[in-house]
Design an enzyme around this catalytic site. Structure first.
Site, PDB file in Angstrom:
ATOM      1  CE1 TYR C  34      18.480 -27.276 -36.854  1.00 24.99           C
ATOM      2  CE2 TYR C  34      16.467 -26.162 -38.135  1.00 24.99           C
ATOM      3  CZ  TYR C  34      18.054 -26.240 -37.562  1.00 24.99           C
ATOM      4  OH  TYR C  34      18.774 -25.077 -38.019  1.00 24.99           O
ATOM      5  CB  SER C 118      19.420 -17.649 -42.159  1.00 30.10           C
ATOM      6  OG  SER C 118      20.427 -18.679 -41.827  1.00 30.10           O
ATOM      7  CD  GLN C 140      22.625 -15.892 -39.210  1.00 31.61           C
ATOM      8  OE1 GLN C 140      22.279 -16.220 -40.429  1.00 31.61           O
ATOM      9  NE2 GLN C 140      23.523 -16.207 -38.401  1.00 31.61           N
ATOM     10  CE1 TYR C 142      25.739 -18.876 -36.771  1.00 31.15           C
ATOM     11  CE2 TYR C 142      24.435 -19.368 -38.773  1.00 31.15           C
ATOM     12  CZ  TYR C 142      24.666 -19.207 -37.421  1.00 31.15           C
ATOM     13  OH  TYR C 142      23.551 -19.584 -36.417  1.00 31.15           O
ATOM     14  CB  THR C 168      24.972 -15.639 -35.364  1.00 32.28           C
ATOM     15  OG1 THR C 168      23.652 -15.045 -36.148  1.00 32.28           O
ATOM     16  CG2 THR C 168      24.499 -16.614 -34.348  1.00 32.28           C
ATOM     17  CE  LYS C 239      19.413 -14.083 -33.108  1.00 33.82           C
ATOM     18  NZ  LYS C 239      19.927 -15.574 -33.011  1.00 33.82           N
ATOM     19  CG  HIS C 263      20.909 -19.741 -31.011  1.00 30.43           C
ATOM     20  ND1 HIS C 263      22.026 -19.163 -31.785  1.00 30.43           N
ATOM     21  CD2 HIS C 263      20.283 -20.298 -31.988  1.00 30.43           C
ATOM     22  CE1 HIS C 263      21.978 -19.292 -33.134  1.00 30.43           C
ATOM     23  NE2 HIS C 263      21.298 -20.171 -33.221  1.00 30.43           N
TER      24      HIS C 263
END
Lengths: 375, 375, 375, 375
Positions: C34, C118, C140, C142, C168, C239, C263
């Protein structure tokens, strides 16, 4: 030379690269190294092959071509040929087969094409002439400092029916071939034409074959071409041209044909691929004399591309010795037949049916594909 | 044909390259060599793949695209399709699976796309038509010297509901595929449509399937397109175009679509990558007729790039046979679904939501990335 | 998550590539796949690295630079930094180390640089804020369809002292990463911030962490930037930009910084190398806002080249997780220190002594080397 | 230093690449790593070699060249040389052979060329001067912050007959060489000239060899060139130039020669190939002073190409240490002789007979081959 093959049979060839692999398994190491090898890092040997892959034949369709109508015949100096593929001169073919040049000459005769006999062959011009019969052959010549030798050998070639002299000019010193150093290689056989000269001199001040070899002329000049023409009375092909300027000077000096070659990557390893120089040389020659091309030809497509880049005739070297080793005269013929077969398929799919149409075909580089059609 | 698979299941596909590896492990060597192989050095086979990697899709962000809104549907000749990906015609699918073309046809029907039936199939047009049902299929045709055969087979296709004729023009001679020579490969099955013709002729002067094969026409001309249109009464797609000029002539001669293809690298190994020729052909076609593209498509991104380079429809060949071998009709559907999945991700990340938007997307070469934005 | 490391020690780093090799030997296969993996054929992953090697720093001499005078310090949004190298946001750092984001935050604090937390971290913003102390960190984010979640999490970040929001925008769908499919990878840990949201909702209509994940917004639009700015009251860094046009739209829509990134090759595998897009984006941004760059940075020379190509700050991702796995907070610091060391050597030999001088340095392509100086 | 070789014999060299392989088998790992290694990813090390292969020498024929007439002699600062190939300065040659610099100096004397003695040698200038006898040698110098050291060592060199000072300017910090880190490499021997300085200082405030090393000057400036000229009273060669602008500044500041070098790929791994910078630097120098070239020279053809690209003299480094290790002074001479042999063959086949003719030879890139002749 006890290891030399005595085989005599047609070959089932997949492709000419695999033929080399097959030969490498049972030919004497030194002999194989000498035949296969190139100079220094073998960059040119590799580049000769790569260069063909940088030019594309555009597939063409619906061009009204019946495969049975495809015609490979052409001519050189008025000599009719069944294929545009002739043999490059190569020394000491006894390394590959006990019958050496005799078997090669027979094989090329069977293929309906030209055999090129080296000065440093294991069989004499006379012996080769006998087996060649009606079939034409050329004589390859290294100029010597000994003028008596020059006169003898050129006369010997002419008297025995050679149709042209191939004057090799790119080997005034041997390329630095590392396999030969590693294998401590020396020609195991005798140089039959030099022995013939020795015999001919009997009674005069004599030159042994080794002495003749040492006296090979290095300081060649373009006026040597006239000298060879006059001594031989035959057309002179200047072999080993990579510079357009040299091609021009050679023609001015009387060359009857230009043989574009880098000696199969065996000489100057810092030089370009032979195929990469062909268009510029063809432009310079401008059809004043025929162009013969060699160095790296292993596919029917390579023959096609060389013809489409300015060559009139394409010559093949090492693969013929591989065929000779594996099948004698029949093996030599198999090599030419295999190239003819690949060439015919390429012609059908490229939309052309004869040599002249190939010569009018435009090839494309990757960059040209991306730009020429889009402007 | 006892080795042919009888599998029937959906496939867990990682990617289409690995699918080939999986098939190679248990398919008959001759069959796999025939399906996988390319001509000569397989330069085009390799180049077809490489060429896609030379063009970049620029990632776009904040383009208001909900993945569920992404729409792959399109049409060809008014036939609605759930995906822009159709099947390339391939002969003798019994090599891959016992149900051969019947399973492929079912799989493509399930995927909501078009199946292309080869003249040299192991199942008849009639059999395929039955399983296809409402789902459209095309019939791929090699012109024959025997006009009675041409008339029979084109009528047979039309009567059974084929929606278009794919006239293959790039295979007047088979490419030199070395695996087939090495494996001494011969089609093990029967050519069902040729047998149907044999049966149909009963009572007249008869042509066996082998005789039909031998009589395939090589000297194709552009006016053959009209001949096929008139005999079939169907749209004619001219398949195997790599030259912009040939595309133009085909359209002038009545072609209803141009199929850009180098036969998956199986024919002229000295030719360019099919994808590299697409922009120039698209420019020449200038939207007069639809363009179908194949050769080397293994990724959803390849489908995207072909559509962005001028194609209206993208066809896939070998991977469908691999899916067929491993999973029958379900396997065929899995291949299309996998490509659809990759394509959707590429669309989302490339900032487009339908086929038309893909077609308006600009791709970039490495050089263009470095120069276009900086001028 | 029992396999996660508990190491805590400085690392002897030879280079960051070998660090990955070392991690691969004992990290859980799924976790390593991953972290390491890229999309599809991993072309971008490879190209990200290759692209740096296509641009040369010209060695300069006698520029009066004492190594002890070399100064790596810089700033972002007025935040002083000891190095231009910050951390890229990465989810689920518990995969690499039991202390996850807490250790990374401590390590980056020790290095005198910025930690990026994140949304999908294994530790809450609150926990991270505690260990970060005075040291700045970014959050960060989403964007979610659930506006209550957006409001909660952005407020949560602000209240806990985050200095900026990293929005992002290049991951509205996950890239197709084949290792994750092969390994059947699923995040083993919990998403701490989503659980914090669950707790916060208690009594209201509740959203589980899984439901939040599913509701991530795909149809992003440029006006979302204003929305995030208003909700958070913090500078917003956009980003995942690879297109100069998108950079322009983002700035027009209020972006306080542009984060050039693909990414790390985990999203659109058909896209360009991130470094190859940097000059064009920098030209478009034209110093209106700072540029942060990531994707492929593994060498001090890469940091140099990114700064010389328009970046103000350079971010590093995977190598920090490798350092975290092998050495905890100390390992993270070792990674930054190693890059700093390589960067200083490159500065000395490139003839520059601070970040501003790097930014004024001209890099050269091979072609430019051969042409620019010779005109 | 017990492992250091005591061999003394001429070598049978196939090529200089294989010489390195042979040495790698029995030299101490740390020593070999130090000698062979390059910085970081060794991109420059590789690129130095590759760059030579990007330029072609066009084979020329019939240029009237007798191999025995080929003349390698040339001069530098009026010093007659039997070959254009001199030795690059290299530290601590006791790593390769017990006699260290004494054997190298003898070997270069035998080859009729120049030995370059490093400041950090294992033998003193005095000892080397004794074995050099009439044969010229240069002294390589790293400027020190300690002016007394500078004065001592430059005077020491002059008094012992050094003909020029090589001022190395590209190593104010050591490149990041990973093999040395991996092998935990430290110079095992003593630095004889630093010990001589220690002895010379006796009675004054003393500096140990280690202290001298630490005080090497980093903040070099162009006016240091005058300082060295005045202290030494000898011609000063500025070594380590890769930028045309730096070459210009160095000449303006009094440099008597420019030594184009990237330190054999041991310093800035993000820089270009040294050979790729040569034409631009030669253009900038415009014959104001001689140009010495090194970095990557392993073939006679490389010497040819460097001379044809603007160099007056070509220097070789590592291969001489390999020759030293395997054969002492005789081994060093064998290395030069081997390069001379390859160079002569390249000259004969390239159609030139002396160094001046090489310098007038035009080289071609692949692109130039395809375009220049065809315009």
């Amino acid at each position: 030379m006890t290891q030399a093959s005595t085989q005599e049979k047609p070959l089932n060839i997949i492709n000419l690269y695999e033929l080399a692999d097959e030969v490498s398994k049972n030919m004497d190491k030194g002999a194989f190294g000498y035949i296969r090898g190139g100079a220094e890092d073998e960059l040119v040997l590799e580049n000769n092959r790569r260069s063909f892959n940088q030019k594309f034949i555009l597939p063409r369709v619906m061009q009204n071509i019946e495969t049975s109508d495809i015609d490979l015949s052409t001519q050189l100096f008025g000599i009719p040929l069944k294929t545009p593929i002739i043999q490059s001169p190569m020394a000491a073919q006894g390394l590959a087969h006990q019958d050496g040049e005799l078997a090669s000459a027979k094989g090329m005769a069977k293929a309906g094409s030209i055999f090129s006999l080296s000065t440093y062959s294991n069989k004499t011009i006379e012996e080769v002439a006998k087996v060649a019969g009606e079939n034409p052959f050329f004589f390859q010549f290294y100029l010597n400092k000994n003028t008596e030798f020059n006169a003898f050998i050129l006369n010997y070639a002419k008297q025995n029916g050679a149709k042209a002299i191939i004057l090799t000019v790119d080997s005034t010193v041997a390329g630095y071939r590392e396999d030969d150093v590693r294998n401590n290689f020396n020609y195991p056989g005798k140089f039959a034409n030099l022995e013939a000269f020795e015999k001919y001199q009997r009674g005069k001040q004599q030159l042994t074959p080794s002495e003749v070899l040492v006296e090979a002329k290095q300081a060649l000049v373009f006026s040597d071409i006239q000298y060879v023409k006059q001594l031989s009375g035959l057309p002179v092909i200047v072999k080993g041209i990579q510079s357009p300027v040299d091609a021009h000077h050679a023609i001015k000096a009387g060359a009857d044909a230009i043989w574009v070659s880098n000696h199969g990557g065996r000489q100057l390893d810092s030089g370009p691929a032979s195929f990469d120089m062909l268009p510029a040389i063809a432009k310079m020659v401008n059809k004043r004399v025929p162009i013969i091309f060699d160095s790296g030809v292993r596919r029917g497509s390579h023959v096609f591309k060389a013809l489409a880049s300015g060559a009139d005739i394409v010559a093949v070297g090492r693969p013929i010795l591989y065929g000779l080793h594996l099948g004698g005269a029949e093996g030599v013929n198999s090599v030419i037949e295999h190239l003819n077969k690949e060439l015919r398929i390429n012609m059908q799919l490229g939309g052309v049916k004869d040599i002249e149409q190939i010569q009018r075909t435009v090839l494309y580089t990757q960059t040209e594909l991306e730009t020429r059609f889009l402007q």
